[in-house]
Motif scaffolding. Structure first.
Motif, PDB file in Angstrom:
ATOM      1  N   UNK A 194       0.806  -1.218   0.000  1.00  0.00           N
ATOM      2  CA  UNK A 194       0.000   0.000   0.000  1.00  0.00           C
ATOM      3  C   UNK A 194       0.842   1.272   0.000  1.00  0.00           C
ATOM      4  N   UNK A 195       2.057   1.216   0.507  1.00  0.00           N
ATOM      5  CA  UNK A 195       2.926   2.390   0.451  1.00  0.00           C
ATOM      6  C   UNK A 195       3.218   2.763  -1.004  1.00  0.00           C
ATOM      7  N   UNK A 196       3.310   1.743  -1.861  1.00  0.00           N
ATOM      8  CA  UNK A 196       3.679   1.969  -3.251  1.00  0.00           C
ATOM      9  C   UNK A 196       2.503   1.893  -4.225  1.00  0.00           C
ATOM     10  N   UNK A 197       1.396   1.328  -3.787  1.00  0.00           N
ATOM     11  CA  UNK A 197       0.245   1.099  -4.682  1.00  0.00           C
ATOM     12  C   UNK A 197      -1.045   1.527  -3.973  1.00  0.00           C
ATOM     13  N   UNK A 198      -1.700   2.562  -4.458  1.00  0.00           N
ATOM     14  CA  UNK A 198      -2.925   3.026  -3.799  1.00  0.00           C
ATOM     15  C   UNK A 198      -4.148   2.212  -4.235  1.00  0.00           C
ATOM     16  N   UNK A 199      -3.974   0.942  -4.351  1.00  0.00           N
ATOM     17  CA  UNK A 199      -4.975   0.103  -4.974  1.00  0.00           C
ATOM     18  C   UNK A 199      -5.813  -0.667  -3.957  1.00  0.00           C
ATOM     19  N   UNK A 200      -6.564  -1.623  -4.473  1.00  0.00           N
ATOM     20  CA  UNK A 200      -7.470  -2.455  -3.699  1.00  0.00           C
ATOM     21  C   UNK A 200      -6.875  -3.858  -3.626  1.00  0.00           C
ATOM     22  N   UNK A 201      -6.919  -4.455  -2.441  1.00  0.00           N
ATOM     23  CA  UNK A 201      -6.541  -5.857  -2.296  1.00  0.00           C
ATOM     24  C   UNK A 201      -7.800  -6.670  -2.063  1.00  0.00           C
TER      25      UNK A 201
END
Length: 165
Positions: free
Chosen positions: A81-88
């Motif tokens: 999440x630090x590098x990817x503002x995405x959804x898991x």
């Protein structure tokens, strides 16, 4: 997906983590259990920006209670999440009927995590062909599309729950 920064990750992670393929990482516990963690693009609900998260015990060794395991998994998710503002998205494996236990364990890990207030975890139980399936999304609370993401997930789960089998 932006690859994880292994140098940074390994400063904080109790177990050494290494990359084995694009979006796939591994680590070995003090108990000799080899884990693989993966982040695979997932278009089940959204066209982009979502990744399936998986945690696999590759050598199938018993995994005793291990606080370093939990800390390593949380460090890896944090670095994602630090590098990817995405959804898991994650779904608990159903092959051995221990999916409810896995779901409870993962949730307990996150509840014990010092910075769990940074994330929203939305969990769903879907029964398919008589089998309880557990799925969830993890989204940063700061995501500007958080309400829409939760709405989309709820709608998708609603369709699965009402799907005739």
């Amino acid at each position: 997906m932006t690859p994880l920064d292994l140098n940074r990750l390994n400063v904080y992670s109790p177990y050494s983590v290494w990359n084995i393929a694009d979006g796939v990482y591994a680590f070995k516990t003090n108990h000799g259990v080899l884990y693989r963690i993966y982040f695979l693009p997932d278009q089940t609900i959204w066209q982009s920006g979502a990744y399936e998260f998986g945690l696999v015990n590759d050598n199938k060794k018993p995994s005793p209670a291990d606080r370093h395991l939990r800390a390593t998994v949380i460090c890896i998710i944090e670095e994602f999440f630090r590098l990817n503002p995405d959804i898991l998205l994650y779904q608990c494996e159903t092959g051995d009927n221990r999916q409810a236990t896995r779901d409870r364990l993962f949730l307990r890990w996150f509840k014990e995590y010092a910075h769990n207030d940074r994330y929203v975890i939305k969990i769903a139980k879907v029964i398919a062909e008589g089998i309880d399936n557990y799925a969830a999304i993890i989204v940063q609370r700061s995501n500007p599309h958080l309400n829409s993401i939760i709405h989309d997930f709820d709608q998708f789960i609603g369709l699965l729950q009402n799907k005739p089998f």
